[in-house]
Design a protein around this motif. Structure first.
Motif, PDB file in Angstrom:
ATOM      1  N   LYS A 240       5.744   0.300 -44.498  1.00 63.77           N
ATOM      2  CA  LYS A 240       5.137  -0.371 -43.343  1.00 63.77           C
ATOM      3  C   LYS A 240       4.392   0.623 -42.479  1.00 63.77           C
ATOM      4  CE  LYS A 240       7.536  -3.570 -41.536  1.00 63.77           C
ATOM      5  NZ  LYS A 240       8.633  -4.262 -40.846  1.00 63.77           N
TER       6      LYS A 240
ATOM      7  N   LYS B  54       5.499  -9.624 -31.820  1.00 61.87           N
ATOM      8  CA  LYS B  54       5.318 -11.034 -32.185  1.00 61.87           C
ATOM      9  C   LYS B  54       3.851 -11.470 -32.098  1.00 61.87           C
ATOM     10  CE  LYS B  54       9.984 -12.398 -30.835  1.00 61.87           C
ATOM     11  NZ  LYS B  54      10.506 -11.029 -30.716  1.00 61.87           N
TER      12      LYS B  54
ATOM     13  N   ASP C  51       1.333  -2.817 -38.809  1.00 57.49           N
ATOM     14  CA  ASP C  51       2.264  -3.863 -39.225  1.00 57.49           C
ATOM     15  C   ASP C  51       3.500  -3.873 -38.333  1.00 57.49           C
ATOM     16  OD1 ASP C  51       0.609  -4.609 -41.277  1.00 57.49           O
ATOM     17  OD2 ASP C  51       1.603  -3.358 -42.768  1.00 57.49           O
TER      18      ASP C  51
ATOM     19  N   GLU D 125       2.635  -5.382 -34.850  1.00 59.10           N
ATOM     20  CA  GLU D 125       2.359  -6.809 -34.936  1.00 59.10           C
ATOM     21  C   GLU D 125       3.666  -7.588 -35.081  1.00 59.10           C
ATOM     22  OE1 GLU D 125      -0.766  -9.886 -37.023  1.00 59.10           O
ATOM     23  OE2 GLU D 125      -0.881  -7.750 -37.428  1.00 59.10           O
ATOM     24  N   GLU D 126       4.589  -7.035 -35.857  1.00 58.60           N
ATOM     25  CA  GLU D 126       5.867  -7.708 -36.057  1.00 58.60           C
ATOM     26  C   GLU D 126       6.733  -7.616 -34.796  1.00 58.60           C
ATOM     27  OE1 GLU D 126       9.810  -6.551 -38.534  1.00 58.60           O
ATOM     28  OE2 GLU D 126       7.976  -6.762 -39.731  1.00 58.60           O
ATOM     29  N   TYR D 127       6.823  -6.426 -34.223  1.00 61.36           N
ATOM     30  CA  TYR D 127       7.722  -6.227 -33.097  1.00 61.36           C
ATOM     31  C   TYR D 127       7.279  -6.997 -31.858  1.00 61.36           C
ATOM     32  CZ  TYR D 127      11.026  -4.105 -29.931  1.00 61.36           C
ATOM     33  OH  TYR D 127      12.040  -3.921 -29.033  1.00 61.36           O
TER      34      TYR D 127
END
Length: 492
Positions: free
Chosen positions: A136, A147, A140, A143-145
């Motif tokens: 990762k 949200k 990425d 963007e995930e953390y």
């Protein structure tokens, strides 16, 4: 026992958690370097406090324990020491810090970028345990953390529009190369970047070394622990600049070298003697182990000799980015496109690349496979999702080459406010593949990379949604050659 941060690590404290990353998304690698990069790591609030005490210089464990004890006085010293050893050893195993029984051993473990080939007996001297690196990347992770809420991690700043060269293919109109950024404005931008937890800065021009404050700017970037990329023709490189570059282990340089024939290079830059100055400066950076990448745009003037640059650079373990993407001027003028290769010439270049680079078609095939899953609701590109740019007068624009699309000005509005609330930024973020119906239905889309800057600059009205047919034709060539190669491989 001594501990220190590795020199290629960036740390940001978000109060409720800490974030560590290496410089892999921004730094340059050797051509013969296949080392895996460290990756990202999230730290708890307490872990962030532990890590924030570490420095670029080794510190004794007992000294670190005292600092933690001052913050957690209710916890006994033995518990703190045991917890710190366990935590720091974990981070060392992950590759973010180094330790040593002595200060010297700790320093030696922090191996830095070098162009020198290590001798076998030195290579065997491995201080760190083997590491499994996550795939990762920073984008990425954020963007995930967060949200999906865009986080500004990269900023491109033109510290001057002035340039001592007049490159034939440049997308910046030469008559606009007239101003330097005000020093106070630059320092204010840096302060805002620090507050926004920015990771990476690109400094460019024009020619950034024309700015008298270039060393002061680089020094302040180093103090803020930013990863730095300097885009320069290097013709003005001097010892003071080199020393400041050497002081920042998170700094890399990108330079354009168009040909190993001085006459051809100087014809493109329109500056007599520029080849020798640039070539010698490149060698000086190599001698000083400053990470470097060469850019070699392929155009009519150098299409028959650009590979000489690649071969020369390879001998010096330097990567070269060589492609045929020449975009129109940001004011929608197209005189610079006289340098651009015709479709037939591009076909010749691609065929030549296939012969000289065995992995060229493999990379195109891999990219096309990844694009098979793209949907109409996916983003067109990363514009205004992770990065943005600022000109020397404070104008903010989406990405390099698109200076005419102004989304705000940092003299009037904070960078954070522009990033979060600019209507133009919101518009660009809202664009999806479905906004390009011709493209999403195209049978060649898996071999295409959509670029709104290319569209906008070449469109008389600056329309980013106006598809540029020239690049569609290039896509067809890549597809045809790749499929023919694939079929031949399957039948052999």
């Amino acid at each position: 026992m001594f501990f220190k941060q590795k020199s290629n690590v960036i740390f940001r404290n978000y109060e409720s958690f800490g974030y560590i990353t290496d410089n892999r998304n921004f730094g340059y690698k050797l051509t013969n370097n296949d080392e895996n990069y460290i990756g990202d790591k999230i730290l708890s609030e307490t872990g962030a406090i532990f890590f924030s005490l570490l420095d670029r210089k080794p510190q004794a464990l007992d000294e670190l324990v005292k600092k933690i004890n001052a913050l957690f006085s209710e916890v006994d010293i033995i518990t703190i020491k045991n917890d710190m050893i366990e935590f720091y050893c974990m981070l060392e195993q992950d590759g973010f810090i180094v330790s040593g029984e002595t200060l010297q051993e700790c320093e030696e473990k922090d191996t830095r970028f070098s162009y020198k080939i290590l001798e076998p007996d030195i290579i065997k001297k491995d201080f760190s345990p083997s590491i499994i690196h996550p795939k990762k990347d920073t984008r990425d992770f954020f963007e995930e953390y967060f949200k999906g809420k865009p986080q500004l991690t990269n900023l491109h700043v033109e510290i001057t529009s002035k340039c001592n060269e007049r490159c034939l293919h440049c997308y910046i109109p030469h008559e606009n190369k007239i101003n330097h950024i005000d020093s106070d404005l630059f320092y204010d931008i840096l302060k805002q970047c620090k507050d926004m937890k920015l990771l990476h800065l690109t400094l460019s021009g024009g020619e950034p070394m024309l700015h008298k404050k270039i060393c002061s700017f680089l020094r302040k970037c180093r103090e803020y622990n930013f990863s730095i990329n300097v885009l320069s023709n290097l013709t003005l490189l001097d010892d003071e600049i080199v020393e400041e570059m050497k002081a920042n282990p998170l700094l890399g340089v990108q330079v354009s070298l168009y040909s190993m024939n001085p006459n051809i290079h100087d014809e493109i830059t329109q500056m007599k003697g520029s080849f020798e100055k640039t070539k010698n400066a490149i060698l000086k950076l190599i001698d000083n182990n400053i990470p470097l990448q060469i850019s070699c745009p392929i155009m009519k003037q150098n299409k028959d000799c650009y590979d000489d640059v690649i071969q020369w650079a390879k001998k010096h373990k330097v990567h070269v980015g060589a492609d045929y993407v020449i975009i129109a001027g940001y004011n929608h003028t197209t005189q610079n496109l006289n340098c651009r290769l015709s479709i037939d010439e591009i076909k010749e270049v691609i065929n030549s690349k296939v012969v000289s680079d065995t992995k060229y078609l493999e990379q195109i095939e891999l990219s096309s496979e990844e694009k098979k899953d793209i949907t109409s609701n996916d983003f067109v590109c990363s514009i205004c999702r992770f990065s943005i740019c600022i000109t020397e007068n404070g104008d903010v624009y989406p990405c390099a080459g698109w200076q005419n699309y102004i989304v705000g000005n940092v003299k009037e509005t904070s960078l954070n406010d522009i990033w979060d609330n600019s209507e133009k930024v919101q518009y660009l973020r809202g664009l999806r593949n479905k906004d390009f119906p011709k493209c999403i239905q195209c049978v060649d889309k898996e071999f295409c990379t959509m670029c709104m800057v290319r569209n906008a600059n070449e469109s008389p009205l600056g329309e980013p949604l106006a598809v540029n047919e020239y690049f569609c034709d290039i896509t067809k060539i890549n597809k045809k050659i790749t499929l023919e190669w694939k079929e031949k491989r399957m039948n052999s």
